[in-house]
Structures are given as structure tokens and as C-alpha cells.
Write a protein that holds these residues in place. Structure first.
Motif, PDB file in Angstrom:
ATOM      1  N   ARG A  99       0.852  -1.193   0.000  1.00 11.01           N
ATOM      2  CA  ARG A  99       0.000   0.000   0.000  1.00 11.01           C
ATOM      3  C   ARG A  99       0.885   1.240   0.000  1.00 11.01           C
ATOM      4  N   PRO A 100       0.420   2.361  -0.565  1.00 10.85           N
ATOM      5  CA  PRO A 100       1.222   3.590  -0.540  1.00 10.85           C
ATOM      6  C   PRO A 100       1.636   3.986   0.873  1.00 10.85           C
ATOM      7  N   ALA A 101       0.788   3.720   1.852  1.00  9.42           N
ATOM      8  CA  ALA A 101       1.122   4.064   3.235  1.00  9.42           C
ATOM      9  C   ALA A 101       2.293   3.245   3.770  1.00  9.42           C
ATOM     10  N   ASP A 102       2.632   2.138   3.090  1.00  8.21           N
ATOM     11  CA  ASP A 102       3.768   1.312   3.504  1.00  8.21           C
ATOM     12  C   ASP A 102       5.089   1.824   2.951  1.00  8.21           C
ATOM     13  N   LEU A 103       5.025   2.748   1.998  1.00  3.85           N
ATOM     14  CA  LEU A 103       6.215   3.230   1.309  1.00  3.85           C
ATOM     15  C   LEU A 103       6.824   4.429   2.015  1.00  3.85           C
ATOM     16  N   VAL A 104       8.108   4.646   1.765  1.00  5.02           N
ATOM     17  CA  VAL A 104       8.807   5.832   2.247  1.00  5.02           C
ATOM     18  C   VAL A 104       9.309   6.575   1.022  1.00  5.02           C
ATOM     19  N   LEU A 105       8.957   7.847   0.927  1.00  2.24           N
ATOM     20  CA  LEU A 105       9.385   8.659  -0.199  1.00  2.24           C
ATOM     21  C   LEU A 105      10.609   9.471   0.190  1.00  2.24           C
ATOM     22  N   ARG A 106      11.589   9.485  -0.690  1.00  2.00           N
ATOM     23  CA  ARG A 106      12.809  10.285  -0.484  1.00  2.00           C
ATOM     24  C   ARG A 106      12.902  11.284  -1.624  1.00  2.00           C
ATOM     25  N   ASP A 107      12.970  12.585  -1.291  1.00  2.00           N
ATOM     26  CA  ASP A 107      13.074  13.643  -2.287  1.00  2.00           C
ATOM     27  C   ASP A 107      14.051  14.686  -1.765  1.00  2.00           C
ATOM     28  N   ARG A 108      14.633  15.431  -2.689  1.00  2.00           N
ATOM     29  CA  ARG A 108      15.607  16.453  -2.263  1.00  2.00           C
ATOM     30  C   ARG A 108      14.931  17.712  -1.731  1.00  2.00           C
ATOM     31  N   VAL A 109      13.893  18.194  -2.431  1.00  5.35           N
ATOM     32  CA  VAL A 109      13.217  19.434  -2.061  1.00  5.35           C
ATOM     33  C   VAL A 109      11.712  19.206  -2.124  1.00  5.35           C
ATOM     34  N   ILE A 110      11.014  19.639  -1.080  1.00  3.05           N
ATOM     35  CA  ILE A 110       9.562  19.500  -1.065  1.00  3.05           C
ATOM     36  C   ILE A 110       8.920  20.846  -0.741  1.00  3.05           C
ATOM     37  N   GLY A 111       8.179  21.338  -1.712  1.00  2.00           N
ATOM     38  CA  GLY A 111       7.381  22.540  -1.537  1.00  2.00           C
ATOM     39  C   GLY A 111       5.924  22.156  -1.408  1.00  2.00           C
ATOM     40  N   ARG A 112       5.075  23.151  -1.462  1.00  2.00           N
ATOM     41  CA  ARG A 112       3.649  22.926  -1.262  1.00  2.00           C
ATOM     42  C   ARG A 112       3.049  22.038  -2.363  1.00  2.00           C
ATOM     43  N   GLY A 113       3.474  22.229  -3.606  1.00  4.90           N
ATOM     44  CA  GLY A 113       2.968  21.393  -4.698  1.00  4.90           C
ATOM     45  C   GLY A 113       3.303  19.929  -4.482  1.00  4.90           C
ATOM     46  N   ALA A 114       4.546  19.660  -4.108  1.00  6.70           N
ATOM     47  CA  ALA A 114       4.964  18.280  -3.840  1.00  6.70           C
ATOM     48  C   ALA A 114       4.163  17.689  -2.684  1.00  6.70           C
ATOM     49  N   ALA A 115       3.921  18.499  -1.664  1.00  4.03           N
ATOM     50  CA  ALA A 115       3.158  18.005  -0.512  1.00  4.03           C
ATOM     51  C   ALA A 115       1.757  17.565  -0.936  1.00  4.03           C
ATOM     52  N   PHE A 116       1.106  18.369  -1.779  1.00  5.21           N
ATOM     53  CA  PHE A 116      -0.220  17.986  -2.269  1.00  5.21           C
ATOM     54  C   PHE A 116      -0.161  16.674  -3.059  1.00  5.21           C
ATOM     55  N   LEU A 117       0.826  16.541  -3.929  1.00  2.00           N
ATOM     56  CA  LEU A 117       0.931  15.323  -4.746  1.00  2.00           C
ATOM     57  C   LEU A 117       1.229  14.091  -3.894  1.00  2.00           C
ATOM     58  N   ILE A 118       2.093  14.248  -2.914  1.00  3.94           N
ATOM     59  CA  ILE A 118       2.437  13.139  -2.023  1.00  3.94           C
ATOM     60  C   ILE A 118       1.201  12.690  -1.240  1.00  3.94           C
TER      61      ILE A 118
END
Length: 122
Positions: free
Chosen positions: A31-50
Motif C-alpha cells: 500500500r502507498p502508506a507502507d512506502l517511504v518517499l525520499r526527495d531532495r526538495v519539497i514545496g507545497r505542490g509536492a506536498a499535495f501530490l504526495i
């Protein structure tokens, strides 16, 4: 590592969403909730998509306060090296006062469509 992208802006997260749609269909125990996302920079747009993907654990080098406020509001886990007031990005500014996921999705999808059209020269 299940997925990786070197694309710029929010394109990797759009690619990840498409990838997860296919991947999770073939892995019903994941499930997506089981995953860990690693990104270099997270702004508001990325937060919405995540949030839209259902990922709840994120690690990043840099996050904006505009993004961290969304992570807090949605009770998502965000591990960040540094927090700044804002990311110097038009998308960050356009989403500054957006709180509705559907409204953000429409705006982000349209910006992506325009960006891809510019890249392809159409």
C-alpha cells in the motif's frame, strides 16, 4: 529503491503516481502508506501530490514551511534536514492559499500539461 527519477520540478512525482498505479496493481499486499518517499526538495505542490498518492512517510533535504504545514495538518511523517519559509518557485506561490486537494490537483495538472507542451515544442 522501487522507483527513481532525475526529472525536474514536480515531474518525478507525477511519474511516481503513474508508476505506483501499475506497480500496486501487481502487488496487492503493498500500500502507498507502507512506502517511504525520499526527495531532495519539497514545496507545497509536492506536498499535495504526495498526500494524493497516500504516502505518509517522507524524507527530504529541504522543505518549505508551506509544505510542512500541510504535512502537519494531514498527520504525515516528514523528516527534513532544513526548513525554509518558501521555495523560490511559481508553483509554491500559486498554491500558497490553496487548501483543497482537488483545487490543487487541477492547478498542478494544468501546469504540468503546459510544461510538457513547452518541452515538446507544441
Amino acid at each position: 529503491v522501487v522507483f527513481s527519477s532525475s526529472a525536474k520540478w514536480l515531474h518525478p512525482l507525477f511519474e511516481l503516481e503513474r508508476f505506483l498505479s501499475d506497480y500496486l496493481a501487481g502487488h496487492p499486499d503493498c500500500r502507498p502508506a507502507d512506502l517511504v518517499l525520499r526527495d531532495r526538495v519539497i514545496g507545497r505542490g509536492a506536498a499535495f501530490l504526495i498526500m494524493r498518492m497516500g504516502i505518509v512517510r517522507v524524507h527530504t533535504d529541504l522543505a518549505s514551511r508551506r509544505a510542512t504545514s500541510l504535512f502537519s495538518r494531514w498527520n504525515l511523517s516528514l523528516d527534513t534536514g532544513k526548513v525554509v519559509d518558501r521555495i523560490d518557485c511559481q508553483t509554491e506561490d500559486l498554491l500558497a492559499d490553496i487548501h483543497n486537494m482537488d483545487t490543487a490537483w487541477v492547478l498542478l495538472s494544468e501546469r504540468r500539461r503546459l510544461a510538457l507542451a513547452r518541452l515538446s515544442g507544441t
